[in-house]
Design an enzyme around this catalytic site. Structure first.
Site, short mmCIF file in Angstrom:
data_model
loop_
_atom_site.label_atom_id
_atom_site.label_comp_id
_atom_site.label_asym_id
_atom_site.label_seq_id
_atom_site.Cartn_x
_atom_site.Cartn_y
_atom_site.Cartn_z
CD GLU A 269 -3.01 -0.81 2.10
OE1 GLU A 269 -4.06 -1.64 1.77
OE2 GLU A 269 -2.76 -0.23 3.04
CD GLU B 283 -3.83 -5.63 4.05
OE1 GLU B 283 -2.77 -5.51 4.06
OE2 GLU B 283 -4.79 -4.89 4.45
#
Ligand code: 8VR
Length: 469
Positions: free
Chosen positions: A163, A374
């Site tokens: 991320e 995720e």
């Protein structure tokens, strides 16, 4: 329909959020070891000094994952455990720790899926400017080669960065993550480029080693949709997708930055200081990525901002993913909508947004291999007669796993799903209050572990390969 035999049912964690033992066995301090000690930066001053003490309890935790029938475990490596100052001498005890984790996984037939960077940077590198300093990229390349050398014989799935959007946005625009800088788009875009250049060098280096594994990275996947059918809100939505999707995915998958964004950055003087050589490396690496990891929690609902942006005070509370924030350039804001479902932390629950977003992704980038690295529900789980009854989490994952099944039936190449998170852990900005795991950790009772209702549910899903979803 069952999920294919080679589809991986997994779960994920990250080093700073579970390990604890922040200075045990020669580990060096990290940016988060320091940042969490700044008053007001985290929920109730929580930090990862101990976290859930996974460093000393990993055998128990992996045995529980095996009992759940987990097929793959995504975890991250703490750079400062391997290289306490970020460079220089290797800390053998750090190598030993991750060898133990990897071997413990393989003992149960669990595929280790390793993230090399999940936000915990050795402190000396943070002090020297973190991702604004190209030395950090060089140090990262050295660190990643040490990991490939030490673990690459058994680990065949590597994620370089987790991320980039979050650690750069919260690091240089919202100031809610290290180094805590606010409203500095020049630094924000520069840091992202430096990370992507480092990613590209790492992919090329990994391929030269002929370890015949897979490498890629994990991005936030939060597709933007307009709040209505008005032209101006559709414009704002396309703008949002250019800055939050194309800017992050194009350089990795297409090897070049999106023109629309570069034009605006040129006009506002925020173009990163990049060199032709760096852009060439980014182009060279793009076709070498084996997969893209998607971290999906929620879509974005977007509307154009009318007139000038009113004074927007950035706080920890509005930096944890809830809608309402204006974009750095004042063009749009994200919106909470009355007809949508939301979590306790105001994250929208939309598996339809997931499917529509995946369709768009395929339209943009074609048949790329994907892992959902995720997806999960942050909640406060009720304990009823001693049982942790996290039924909303079962519903959430059920809805999103069946969305994955639908996407696969529409020809989208998804090869694995990693629930966030395998076990309750430290939420960066929400402490231990925001739970995500299949396994409960009793912070009032010596961090005792306990299987939740979702643990038994996920076990049954894996056992019948999601046939009933
Ligand atoms: C991901 C991060 C992971 C977690 C999950 C849930 C937070 C959290 C912000 O963005 O990779 O580390 O981070 O989302 O949200 O609550 O800790």
């Amino acid at each position: 329909m069952k999920f294919a035999h080679d589809f991986l049912f997994g779960a994920a964690t990250a080093s700073y959020q579970i390990e604890g033992a922040w200075d045990q066995d020669g580990k060096g301090p990290t940016n988060w070891d320091e940042f969490t000690k700044i008053p007001g930066k985290t929920f109730e001053g929580t930090n990862g000094d101990v976290a859930i003490d996974h460093y000393n309890r990993y055998q128990e935790d992996i045995a529980l994952m095996a009992e759940m029938g987990l097929e793959s475990y995504r975890f991250s490596i703490s750079w400062a455990r391997i290289l306490p100052t970020g460079t220089g001498e290797i800390n053998q005890k750090g190598i030993d720790f991750y060898n133990n984790i990897i071997n413990e996984c393989l003992k149960y037939g669990i595929v280790p899926f390793v993230t090399l960077y999940h936000w915990d940077l050795p402190l000396p590198l943070e002090r020297k400017g973190a991702w604004l300093n190209r030395e950090t990229g060089e140090a990262y390349l050295n660190f990643s080669l040490i990991c490939f050398e030490a673990f690459g014989d058994r680990v065949k799935n590597f994620i370089t960065f987790n991320e980039t959007f979050v650690f750069c946005n919260l690091g240089y625009l919202a100031g809610a993550h290290p180094p805590g800088i606010q409203n500095d788009p020049k630094k924000y875009f520069q840091a992202i480029h430096n990370v992507f250049y480092t990613h590209a060098q790492t992919v090329i280096a990994y391929k030269k080693l002929n370890q015949f594994g897979e490498i890629g990275l994990s991005h936030v996947f939060s597709p933007a949709f307009s709040v209505d059918d008005s032209e101006e809100n559709h414009f704002a939505t396309e703008h949002a997708n250019q800055f939050n999707l194309n800017w992050f995915y194009d350089p990795i998958l297409l090897g070049k930055y999106p023109e629309y964004v570069v034009n605006q950055l040129t006009a506002e003087g925020n173009v990163p200081d990049w060199t032709e050589a760096e852009l060439a490396i980014i182009a060279e690496a793009a076709p070498l990525n084996d997969f893209m990891g998607l971290n999906y929690y929620q879509p974005m609902r977007v509307e154009k901002i009318q007139g000038d942006v009113k004074e927007h005070v950035i706080t920890r509370e509005n930096s944890t993913g809830s809608p309402g924030n204006p974009s750095y350039d004042g063009v749009y804001r994200t919106v909470k909508m009355a007809d949508k479902k939301y979590t306790k932390w105001d994250w929208e629950i939309s598996s339809q947004g997931f499917i529509d977003g995946l369709d768009n992704l395929k339209a943009l980038y074609g048949d790329i291999k994907l892992y959902i690295t995720e997806n999960g529900l942050g909640d406060e789980d009720p304990i009823i007669e001693g049982e942790v009854c996290d039924i909303p989490r079962i519903r959430y994952i059920e809805e999103h796993l069946s969305a994955v099944k639908t996407a696969i039936s529409r020809g989208i190449h998804i090869k694995g799903y990693y629930a966030w998170s395998a076990i309750d852990l430290l939420s960066w900005l929400n402490g231990y209050k925001k739970q995500y795991g299949f396994i409960y950790v009793d912070h009032k009772n010596d961090l005792r572990r306990e299987k939740k209702a979702s643990f038994h549910w996920y076990k049954s899903v894996i056992a019948n390969r999601g046939e009933d979803l």
